[in-house]
Design an enzyme around this catalytic site. Structure first.
Site, short mmCIF file in Angstrom:
data_model
loop_
_atom_site.label_atom_id
_atom_site.label_comp_id
_atom_site.label_asym_id
_atom_site.label_seq_id
_atom_site.Cartn_x
_atom_site.Cartn_y
_atom_site.Cartn_z
CD1 TRP A 1 16.13 -57.67 -60.65
CD2 TRP A 1 17.04 -59.64 -61.19
NE1 TRP A 1 17.30 -57.80 -59.93
CE2 TRP A 1 17.88 -59.01 -60.25
CE3 TRP A 1 17.41 -60.89 -61.68
CZ2 TRP A 1 19.07 -59.58 -59.78
CZ3 TRP A 1 18.59 -61.47 -61.21
CH2 TRP A 1 19.40 -60.82 -60.28
CD1 TRP B 1 25.24 -59.84 -77.69
CD2 TRP B 1 25.34 -59.36 -75.50
NE1 TRP B 1 25.04 -58.48 -77.53
CE2 TRP B 1 25.09 -58.16 -76.20
CE3 TRP B 1 25.44 -59.31 -74.10
CZ2 TRP B 1 24.94 -56.93 -75.57
CZ3 TRP B 1 25.29 -58.08 -73.45
CH2 TRP B 1 25.04 -56.91 -74.19
CG ASN C 1 16.99 -63.11 -77.93
OD1 ASN C 1 17.15 -63.30 -76.73
ND2 ASN C 1 17.61 -62.14 -78.57
CD GLU D 1 22.08 -62.32 -80.28
OE1 GLU D 1 21.64 -62.83 -79.23
OE2 GLU D 1 22.06 -61.09 -80.47
CD1 TRP E 1 12.52 -55.68 -55.69
CD2 TRP E 1 11.82 -55.00 -57.70
NE1 TRP E 1 13.63 -55.55 -56.49
CE2 TRP E 1 13.23 -55.14 -57.74
CE3 TRP E 1 11.15 -54.60 -58.85
CZ2 TRP E 1 13.98 -54.88 -58.90
CZ3 TRP E 1 11.89 -54.34 -60.01
CH2 TRP E 1 13.29 -54.48 -60.01
CD1 TRP F 1 15.64 -63.80 -66.83
CD2 TRP F 1 14.20 -62.21 -66.19
NE1 TRP F 1 14.37 -64.21 -67.18
CE2 TRP F 1 13.47 -63.26 -66.78
CE3 TRP F 1 13.50 -61.10 -65.71
CZ2 TRP F 1 12.08 -63.23 -66.92
CZ3 TRP F 1 12.11 -61.07 -65.84
CH2 TRP F 1 11.42 -62.12 -66.44
#
Length: 475
Positions: free
Chosen positions: A365, A283, A347, A280, A312, A388
């Site tokens: 988003w 990341w 998370n 993590e 959208w 996102w």
């Protein structure tokens, strides 16, 4: 007598005295006078949608920092300026007024922050030496690259390259600098340091001591179970260290070193809780490197450019229902209420709520990205944008657009008995476990009335609609 040097340390998202490269290096010259400065930029924070809980968290962390610095006889000054550009002017002014011979700071990687630092460096040219350090990442951005010298677009090869470099460098944490015995004693700052719209206390204690205590506790108690527990929102199975990392009450090296101390052989076992947690942190590193390699991400442009053509729906009422935790999907609503009330979200639930907004409601988003920033106490631009875009299938190494989470089955998988749901949605307290993810089914069967909204969307139809919209854009 030779006038002594004056070293200014400009604190930003590194609000600690231990393992702080800029502070440590500024204190290396035993004769120098060391000053510290923090610039508060309310207008910029507003533009960046910084959560009020995050502002309060920073405020309290600065009070703690001023106590720690006072113990070293280093005075901390708080300067208020509207924007980053303005902050650069104020820092240069401070350097001129106090005849600072050197300015020390730790890099930040988002675009506006980089421009601010370039401006201050330009303003101080030929007057004050500027020293900048890569303190917020393990490896400076731009160094973990493919053989062609490009940034990785997929996480796993990035991680493999990162690990090779990681072990060839020194990852030790730096100690607290020594007390500046030749500097006169200073008093810690008194609250309030700047005006806060929200006076309610953040749900996290903002001191360096608390950050280190939590890290130690997490490594000893939760890391062994982390791989299993981290997906279960009803269990306190994640580290909850993100707020401390985002404003730098904790350094990533401290995280690694504590982990390594607890489980020295964790890298040999990539299914161990320790490795899964370290993954993590990698990341987090990946997303920091990415915004440097692709500054367009800081302008909220999608990484996969074809997705800019998605049509959208952006229905405002549905968006409002999502933000309020009133979508009629219990796991989504419980997660959104956790966010709204605590400034933090589990998370796994960040992925589910994001997927729901984007794929089920077909809402851009960027709407969700902004809303999260406005609520999260641990709001970090690179990680939030990365997360996102991952959920939206617009980012690097993102989930494929046709893989769409079903909120009901995901709820059953990660909160099987509805323990998390009942905590945040007390109106569903009496619904039996079997129906906790589809409460209206139970209400209809038993003639019970529920004070809970009906689902605002039919997931099966929404899924098809989303896939068609993405495929249309891809053409």
């Amino acid at each position: 007598m030779h006038p002594s040097s004056v070293h200014l340390v400009w604190f930003r998202n590194d609000l600690r005295v231990t393992d702080n490269k800029a502070l440590f290096n500024a204190c290396q010259d035993k004769q120098a006078q060391v000053h510290a400065l923090f610039t508060v930029t309310p207008e910029q924070w507003k533009t960046h949608n910084m959560a009020l809980s995050c502002q309060a968290f920073i405020h309290n962390a600065l009070l703690d920092l001023s106590i720690s610095l006072a113990k070293l006889n280093i005075p901390l000054t708080i300067v208020i300026s509207d924007t980053y550009s303005n902050a650069a002017d104020k820092v240069a002014e401070y350097c001129q007024q106090h005849q600072a011979t050197a300015l020390f700071f730790n890099h930040q990687y988002a675009l506006n922050e980089q421009r601010r630092d370039e401006k201050v460096t330009e303003l101080l040219k030929n007057k004050t030496t500027v020293y900048a350090y890569h303190d917020n990442v393990f490896i400076p951005p731009g160094n973990v690259v493919t053989q062609q010298g490009e940034m990785y677009k997929v996480f796993t090869p990035f991680r493999n390259a990162f690990l090779r470099l990681f072990f060839s460098q020194n990852n030790a944490s730096l100690p607290i600098p020594e007390i500046r015995t030749h500097q006169k004693a200073v008093s810690p700052l008194k609250a309030p340091l700047f005006s806060l719209e929200n006076t309610s206390l953040p749900s996290f204690i903002s001191t360096e001591e608390e950050a280190l205590k939590r890290l130690k506790q997490f490594c000893y108690e939760s890391v062994p179970h982390y791989a299993k527990w981290r997906d279960i929102p009803a269990v306190d199975g994640t580290s909850r260290l993100s707020p401390y990392l985002s404003i730098g009450l904790l350094s990533i090296r401290q995280c690694f070193n504590r982990l390594y101390q607890t489980e020295p052989d964790f890298l040999e076992n990539n299914t161990s809780g320790a490795f899964v947690w370290f993954n993590e942190l990698i990341w987090r590193e990946f997303y920091q490197h990415l915004i440097v390699a692709n500054p367009n991400l800081c302008k909220h442009i999608a990484f996969q450019l074809w997705t800019e053509k998605i049509n959208w729906r952006n229905n405002q009422d549905e968006f409002n229902a999502w933000t309020q935790g009133a979508t009629g999907f219990p796991i989504i609503d419980a997660a959104m209420r956790q966010l709204n009330q605590t400034g933090w979200m589990h998370n796994r639930l960040r992925m589910l709520t994001a997927s729901f907004l984007i794929k089920d409601l077909l809402i851009d988003w960027r709407w969700g990205e902004r809303y999260f920033m406005s609520q999260l106490i641990d709001g970090d631009f690179a990680s939030n944008n990365g997360g996102w875009q991952w959920a939206a299938s617009t980012g690097t190494d993102a989930v494929p657009y046709f893989r769409i989470f079903n909120p009901t089955t995901q709820g059953r998988k990660f909160d099987p008995d509805g323990e998390f749901i009942r905590h945040w949605l007390p109106e569903l307290a009496n619904v039996p476990n079997r129906y906790i993810h589809t409460p209206h089914e139970w209400a209809a069967k038993t003639n019970n009335s529920l004070d809970y909204p009906l689902p605002i969307v039919d997931h099966a139809k929404a899924r098809i609609r989303a896939i068609e919209s993405y495929e249309e854009a891809k053409k």
